[in-house]
Design an enzyme around this catalytic site. Structure first.
Site, PDB file in Angstrom:
ATOM      1  N   LYS A 133      10.644  89.522   5.719  1.00 50.52           N
ATOM      2  CA  LYS A 133      11.761  88.965   6.519  1.00 50.52           C
ATOM      3  C   LYS A 133      11.866  87.452   6.328  1.00 50.52           C
ATOM      4  CE  LYS A 133       8.656  88.593  10.495  1.00 50.52           C
ATOM      5  NZ  LYS A 133       8.212  89.220  11.747  1.00 50.52           N
ATOM      6  N   TYR A 164      17.253  54.455   9.438  1.00 55.67           N
ATOM      7  CA  TYR A 164      18.022  54.432  10.683  1.00 55.67           C
ATOM      8  C   TYR A 164      17.175  53.864  11.816  1.00 55.67           C
ATOM      9  CZ  TYR A 164      21.250  57.735   8.455  1.00 55.67           C
ATOM     10  OH  TYR A 164      22.149  58.337   7.627  1.00 55.67           O
TER      11      TYR A 164
HETATM   12  C1  PLP Z   1       6.810  89.429  11.485  1.00 54.65           C
HETATM   13  C2  PLP Z   1       6.168  90.704  11.841  1.00 54.65           C
HETATM   14  C3  PLP Z   1       5.001  91.131  11.180  1.00 54.65           C
HETATM   15  C4  PLP Z   1       4.250  90.287  10.178  1.00 54.65           C
HETATM   16  O1  PLP Z   1       3.405  89.384  10.845  1.00 54.65           O
HETATM   17  P1  PLP Z   1       2.395  88.443  10.034  1.00 54.65           P
HETATM   18  O2  PLP Z   1       1.583  87.793  11.078  1.00 54.65           O
HETATM   19  O3  PLP Z   1       3.243  87.477   9.275  1.00 54.65           O
HETATM   20  O4  PLP Z   1       1.604  89.304   9.128  1.00 54.65           O
HETATM   21  C5  PLP Z   1       4.514  92.387  11.482  1.00 54.65           C
HETATM   22  N1  PLP Z   1       5.122  93.179  12.401  1.00 54.65           N
HETATM   23  C6  PLP Z   1       6.238  92.799  13.063  1.00 54.65           C
HETATM   24  C7  PLP Z   1       6.842  93.705  14.064  1.00 54.65           C
HETATM   25  C8  PLP Z   1       6.794  91.550  12.819  1.00 54.65           C
HETATM   26  O5  PLP Z   1       7.874  91.163  13.495  1.00 54.65           O
END
Ligand code: PLP
Length: 384
Positions: free
Chosen positions: A42, A269
């Site tokens: 993601k 700035y």
């Molecule tokens: C983002 C997410 C993960 C991955 O988590 P990490 O700590 O990056 O391994 C796993 N499960 C769910 C439901 C998530 O939202």
């Protein structure tokens, strides 16, 4: 998703594909078969570039992917990736047609959505593969762990669904105190028992994120969901380390301008930094518009293998560094904002702490405006 910029630029994200593959191999050694490794890609694989990172994962030990939005899933499908893709979170009924069109496995955490997918499965004469999301204490998405028999009985009666998986998510997996994580696991197992009592036996059972992969081996079930750890960054300072796992992502920029300052001259700035003696200021064409933290007179970059300080405030498109310690610095020289150079290293943790945030936020915040350069590609099957 806005595609990543592919034009030449003097600032970029560099991704070491060979190290990414090594990290996967090391994770596989910790979590041997038959446990399935799902790559959580993601948010552009937390800045890595989702398509390229997914290909490395799938060419290695990972057998499936997870994303959060339909757009993220579409990007992977359009790149020709046909592996199973779990859609995290919860949908609304009007998203159902696109979930089916992209051939995804949605999480389902309510009877309303279970019914919506059930209708869709009946209509298309093919069951929809769903993962039952169980809320064991995160209190974000999912069926409640309480009175699971009640909702399980309703689920059992729905046609057009295939229970491809059941999952839960830890509220705290990477701290020393594993008390609540164990409570959540016990609740999850009780729910699995209730589902089984109603004849529901999902194929894939998964509870662990990176923290759980490292520290909660009893909760691996037959699948784990790995995001951050794959790119060689640990979810906390206290979780277990795996020898050989190393960061995959670097952030780099070349000096695009140099200014010669006299005592009393200021930088940027608000004139927030003032030269006390004659000095040279180098400019890197990267700023908060790229997701670099909006620091003021704070932070360092590596140049010629040394740490040099940022001066003034980070602007949208550029930041300035004091070149006093590196008199040989020239326009075109490469600076490292994240990653290693010589024997020095600027870690994601270090930069995230300066911004007052977590590693996840900092990495995923690196924008598509920064081109990704993939280095050390390993020849072989593309994994698609
Ligand atoms: C983002 C997410 C993960 C991955 O988590 P990490 O700590 O990056 O391994 C796993 N499960 C769910 C439901 C998530 O939202």
């Amino acid at each position: 998703m806005k595609p990543t910029d592919r034009r030449s630029r003097s600032a970029w994200v560099e991704v070491d594909l060979a190290q990414l593959a090594r990290n996967w191999a090391l994770i596989r050694r910790e979590v041997p078969p038959p446990v399935s490794l799902m790559f959580v890609a993601k948010d552009n694989a937390y800045g890595l570039g989702a398509v390229e990172a997914a290909r490395v994962a799938l060419a290695g030990p990972a057998d499936s992917l997870a994303v959060f939005t339909l757009g993220e899933a579409e990007e992977l499908r359009e790149a020709g990736i046909s592996a199973p893709i779990l859609l995290l979170g919860e949908r609304l009924a009007d998203e159902v047609p696109e979930v089916l069109e992209l051939d995804l496995e949605p999480c389902v955490g309510s009877l309303t959505m279970a019914e919506a997918f059930s209708r869709a499965g009946v209509e298309r004469h093919r069951p929809v593969p769903v993962h039952l999301k169980i809320n064991t204490g995160m209190n974000r998405f999912g069926f409640t762990w309480r009175e699971a028999r009640t909702w399980a009985r309703r689920l059992r009666e729905l046609p057009g669904l295939e229970f491809r998986g059941a999952l839960s998510h830890f509220a705290q997996s990477d701290e020393l105190d594993k008390g609540f994580a164990r409570t959540q696991s016990a609740r999850f197992e009780a729910v699995l028992g209730s589902l089984a009592a109603e004849g529901i036996r999902p194929r894939w059972i998964h509870h662990c994120n990176s923290g759980g992969v490292l520290d909660l081996p009893d909760a691996h079930f037959n699948r784990v969901r790995v995001g951050l750890l794959a790119q060689g960054v640990y979810p906390s300072e206290v979780c277990r380390r795996i020898e050989g796992i190393a960061p995959v992502l670097s952030l780099k920029a070349r000096i695009t301008a140099i200014q010669e300052l006299e005592p009393g001259d200021t930088v940027g700035y608000g004139m927030r930094w003032r030269a006390e003696r004659p000095c040279r200021i180098g400019v890197l064409s990267i700023g908060y518009g790229d997701g670099y933290p909006r620091l003021r007179n704070q932070g360092q970059v590596l140049l010629h293998g040394q740490r040099v300080p940022l001066v003034g405030g980070v602007t949208m498109d550029a930041l300035m560094i004091d070149l006093s310690a590196v008199p040989a610095a020239r326009i075109g020289d490469e600076a490292v904002l994240l990653g290693g150079q010589g024997g020095e290293r600027i870690t994601v943790q270090e930069l995230a702490a300066l911004r007052g945030t977590v590693t996840y936020d900092l990495l995923a915040g690196l924008r598509g405006r920064l081109p990704r350069r993939f280095v050390n590609a390993i020849p072989g099957p593309s994994g698609t």
